[in-house]
Enzyme design. Structure first.
Site, PDB file in Angstrom:
ATOM      1  N   CYS A   7      41.173  44.985  37.891  1.00 16.73           N
ATOM      2  CA  CYS A   7      40.819  43.748  38.606  1.00 16.73           C
ATOM      3  C   CYS A   7      39.607  44.063  39.486  1.00 16.73           C
ATOM      4  O   CYS A   7      38.927  45.062  39.242  1.00 16.73           O
ATOM      5  CB  CYS A   7      42.004  43.204  39.405  1.00 16.73           C
ATOM      6  SG  CYS A   7      42.595  44.291  40.716  1.00 16.73           S
ATOM      7  N   ARG A  13      46.018  42.482  42.087  1.00 11.91           N
ATOM      8  CA  ARG A  13      46.539  42.203  40.744  1.00 11.91           C
ATOM      9  C   ARG A  13      46.808  43.451  39.925  1.00 11.91           C
ATOM     10  O   ARG A  13      47.906  43.615  39.359  1.00 11.91           O
ATOM     11  CB  ARG A  13      45.557  41.294  39.976  1.00 11.91           C
ATOM     12  CG  ARG A  13      45.484  39.877  40.528  1.00 11.91           C
ATOM     13  CD  ARG A  13      44.267  39.134  39.999  1.00 11.91           C
ATOM     14  NE  ARG A  13      43.027  39.694  40.524  1.00 11.91           N
ATOM     15  CZ  ARG A  13      41.803  39.307  40.186  1.00 11.91           C
ATOM     16  NH1 ARG A  13      41.652  38.347  39.286  1.00 11.91           N
ATOM     17  NH2 ARG A  13      40.748  39.856  40.739  1.00 11.91           N
ATOM     18  N   ASP A 116      42.704  35.471  41.309  1.00 16.14           N
ATOM     19  CA  ASP A 116      42.644  36.380  42.445  1.00 16.14           C
ATOM     20  C   ASP A 116      43.456  35.800  43.610  1.00 16.14           C
ATOM     21  O   ASP A 116      43.118  34.734  44.114  1.00 16.14           O
ATOM     22  CB  ASP A 116      41.155  36.510  42.825  1.00 16.14           C
ATOM     23  CG  ASP A 116      40.948  37.448  43.985  1.00 16.14           C
ATOM     24  OD1 ASP A 116      41.945  37.953  44.522  1.00 16.14           O
ATOM     25  OD2 ASP A 116      39.776  37.666  44.330  1.00 16.14           O
TER      26      ASP A 116
HETATM   27  P1  4NP Z   1      42.227  42.130  43.365  1.00 18.77           P
HETATM   28  O1  4NP Z   1      41.986  41.182  44.645  1.00 18.77           O
HETATM   29  O2  4NP Z   1      40.936  42.114  42.594  1.00 18.77           O
HETATM   30  O3  4NP Z   1      43.342  41.454  42.653  1.00 18.77           O
HETATM   31  O4  4NP Z   1      42.587  43.491  43.932  1.00 18.77           O
HETATM   32  C1  4NP Z   1      40.894  41.324  45.505  1.00 18.77           C
HETATM   33  C2  4NP Z   1      40.916  42.272  46.496  1.00 18.77           C
HETATM   34  C3  4NP Z   1      39.853  42.368  47.361  1.00 18.77           C
HETATM   35  C4  4NP Z   1      38.784  41.518  47.251  1.00 18.77           C
HETATM   36  C5  4NP Z   1      38.751  40.570  46.254  1.00 18.77           C
HETATM   37  C6  4NP Z   1      39.812  40.486  45.382  1.00 18.77           C
HETATM   38  N1  4NP Z   1      37.707  41.597  48.183  1.00 18.77           N
HETATM   39  O5  4NP Z   1      36.780  40.769  48.060  1.00 18.77           O
HETATM   40  O6  4NP Z   1      37.711  42.467  49.044  1.00 18.77           O
END
Ligand code: 4NP
Length: 147
Positions: A7, A13, A116
């Site tokens: 991800c 995720r 997300d």
């Molecule tokens: P992930 O969620 O991709 O599911 O781990 C996110 C975690 C952090 C960020 C964006 C999505 N961020 O912009 O820091």
């Protein structure tokens, strides 16, 4: 065979996907290694988001010890499984061979992105968990049939 769930941050995720897949592979006795990584390295070394840990724990899955890492084209893996189209395109851009890059939405989710949940509340994490449970079962069963 090694699966790497991918991800953006590797804190919401994909660590949840890794936890669910590890448990499913163990239950089914599939001979797969399971890992996860993020496109961005901005959370490198961090534990999963507390709400990912929470929804995993409710299933009896402990992901509290996982640490965020950044994906690299030199990383070992037979399949890199993207949570959304943006992750999918980024994996190709990084130079991961096309035949190794899969999208989780193609395994029983009508091609949908796993959204997300980072900027929302716990409901988003439950939605992610429910989507992942279905898709991970389909993905692992299909790869086991092919291997
Ligand atoms: P992930 O969620 O991709 O599911 O781990 C996110 C975690 C952090 C960020 C964006 C999505 N961020 O912009 O820091």
């Amino acid at each position: 065979m090694k699966l790497v769930f991918v991800c953006l941050g590797n804190i919401c995720r994909s660590p949840l996907a890794e936890g669910i897949a590890r448990e499913y592979v163990r239950e089914m006795g599939y001979d797969f290694e399971v890992d996860s990584a993020g496109i961005s390295g901005s959370h490198r070394g961090e534990a999963p988001h507390r709400l990912s840990q929470h929804v995993a724990k409710e299933m009896g899955i402990d992901i509290s010890g996982f640490k965020s890492s950044q994906v690299s084209p030199y990383m070992d893996g037979d399949y890199f499984i993207a949570m959304d189209m943006s992750n999918f395109n980024d994996l190709l851009r990084l130079g991961i061979p096309k035949q190794k890059v899969l999208k989780i939405g193609d395994y029983g989710l009508d091609g949908r992105d796993v959204p997300d949940p980072y900027y929302g509340g716990v409901d988003g994490f439950y939605q992610v968990r429910d989507m992942l449970k279905i898709a991970i079962k389909n993905l692992c069963d299909e790869l086991a049939r092919e291997s």
